[in-house]
Write a protein that holds these residues in place. Structure first.
Motif, PDB file in Angstrom:
ATOM      1  N   THR A   9       0.834  -1.208   0.000  1.00 34.44           N
ATOM      2  CA  THR A   9       0.000   0.000   0.000  1.00 34.44           C
ATOM      3  C   THR A   9       0.864   1.251   0.000  1.00 34.44           C
ATOM      4  N   LEU A  62      -6.965   3.956  -2.471  1.00 34.13           N
ATOM      5  CA  LEU A  62      -7.949   4.087  -1.396  1.00 34.13           C
ATOM      6  C   LEU A  62      -8.403   2.712  -0.915  1.00 34.13           C
ATOM      7  N   ALA A  63      -8.610   1.779  -1.830  1.00 35.18           N
ATOM      8  CA  ALA A  63      -9.015   0.421  -1.449  1.00 35.18           C
ATOM      9  C   ALA A  63      -7.921  -0.268  -0.625  1.00 35.18           C
ATOM     10  N   THR A  66      -7.863   1.250   2.828  1.00 39.26           N
ATOM     11  CA  THR A  66      -9.032   0.768   3.568  1.00 39.26           C
ATOM     12  C   THR A  66      -8.797  -0.658   4.064  1.00 39.26           C
ATOM     13  N   ALA A  69      -6.402  -0.504   6.962  1.00 38.99           N
ATOM     14  CA  ALA A  69      -7.054  -0.005   8.183  1.00 38.99           C
ATOM     15  C   ALA A  69      -7.947  -1.074   8.808  1.00 38.99           C
ATOM     16  N   ILE A  70      -8.658  -1.813   7.980  1.00 38.57           N
ATOM     17  CA  ILE A  70      -9.571  -2.841   8.506  1.00 38.57           C
ATOM     18  C   ILE A  70      -8.793  -4.015   9.078  1.00 38.57           C
ATOM     19  N   ARG A  73      -6.944  -3.042  12.374  1.00 37.40           N
ATOM     20  CA  ARG A  73      -7.744  -2.211  13.289  1.00 37.40           C
ATOM     21  C   ARG A  73      -7.321  -2.326  14.750  1.00 37.40           C
ATOM     22  N   THR A  78      -3.484   2.446  13.598  1.00 40.27           N
ATOM     23  CA  THR A  78      -4.681   2.433  12.761  1.00 40.27           C
ATOM     24  C   THR A  78      -5.245   3.834  12.550  1.00 40.27           C
ATOM     25  N   ALA A  82      -6.187   5.291   8.948  1.00 40.04           N
ATOM     26  CA  ALA A  82      -7.551   5.754   8.685  1.00 40.04           C
ATOM     27  C   ALA A  82      -7.562   7.231   8.251  1.00 40.04           C
ATOM     28  N   GLY A  85      -6.503   7.375   4.766  1.00 39.30           N
ATOM     29  CA  GLY A  85      -7.629   6.991   3.917  1.00 39.30           C
ATOM     30  C   GLY A  85      -8.615   8.129   3.727  1.00 39.30           C
ATOM     31  N   ALA A  86      -8.875   8.868   4.788  1.00 38.85           N
ATOM     32  CA  ALA A  86      -9.783  10.015   4.680  1.00 38.85           C
ATOM     33  C   ALA A  86      -9.199  11.075   3.740  1.00 38.85           C
ATOM     34  N   LEU A  89      -9.590   9.820   0.236  1.00 37.70           N
ATOM     35  CA  LEU A  89     -10.989  10.010  -0.169  1.00 37.70           C
ATOM     36  C   LEU A  89     -11.225  11.466  -0.548  1.00 37.70           C
TER      37      LEU A  89
END
Length: 148
Positions: A9, A62-63, A66, A69-70, A73, A78, A82, A85-86, A89
């Protein structure tokens, strides 16, 4: 597997940031220094070429963030991932609302049919792009921090 996802990533986002940084601070200044017809043709070609690739790259980045982050978590970093990721986005939203409409027009222009204000529109695109580059650089810095 988690570490591989984090590294992959970070590399994917980092290369995207490098390309966008290069467009902002290397490629477009070179094109802008050329005679009008060459500037227009170069920017139109770049808009077609990168306009086809970048949506996949932005959404893919972005995927990946995400997924990181998942799957992570429960890790202490994290929040950084996250937040990254924001920011990514936000960069996608900026692209759709601000940059893509100008790019969609500009990639079809030729010296024969360009609008009178084509340079003003390209300058507006550049300003929006500088802001987007700042956002994705921040997102990348957060990923590097989380990885470290």
């Amino acid at each position: 597997m988690f570490n591989a996802l984090a590294v992959c990533t970070t590399v994917v986002v980092g290369v995207m940031v490098g390309v966008e940084f290069s467009v902002a601070f290397v490629i477009n200044p070179i094109l802008n220094a050329l005679p009008d017809d060459s500037t227009l043709r170069g920017r139109a070609h770049g808009g077609r070429m990168l306009g086809a690739v970048m949506p996949v790259w932005y959404i893919g980045s972005l995927a990946l963030v995400t997924a990181w982050a998942i799957t992570g978590r429960h890790h202490h970093d994290t929040g950084l991932v996250a937040t990254s990721g924001a920011l990514l986005l936000l960069s996608v939203i900026m692209s759709i609302l601000l940059l893509v409409p100008i790019n969609d027009r500009g990639k079809t222009w030729t010296p024969e049919d360009r609008p009178a204000d084509w340079r003003r529109q390209m300058n507006r695109w550049d300003r929006y792009h500088y802001a987007r580059v700042a956002v994705i650089v921040a997102a990348f810095a957060l990923l590097v921090t989380a990885l470290a």
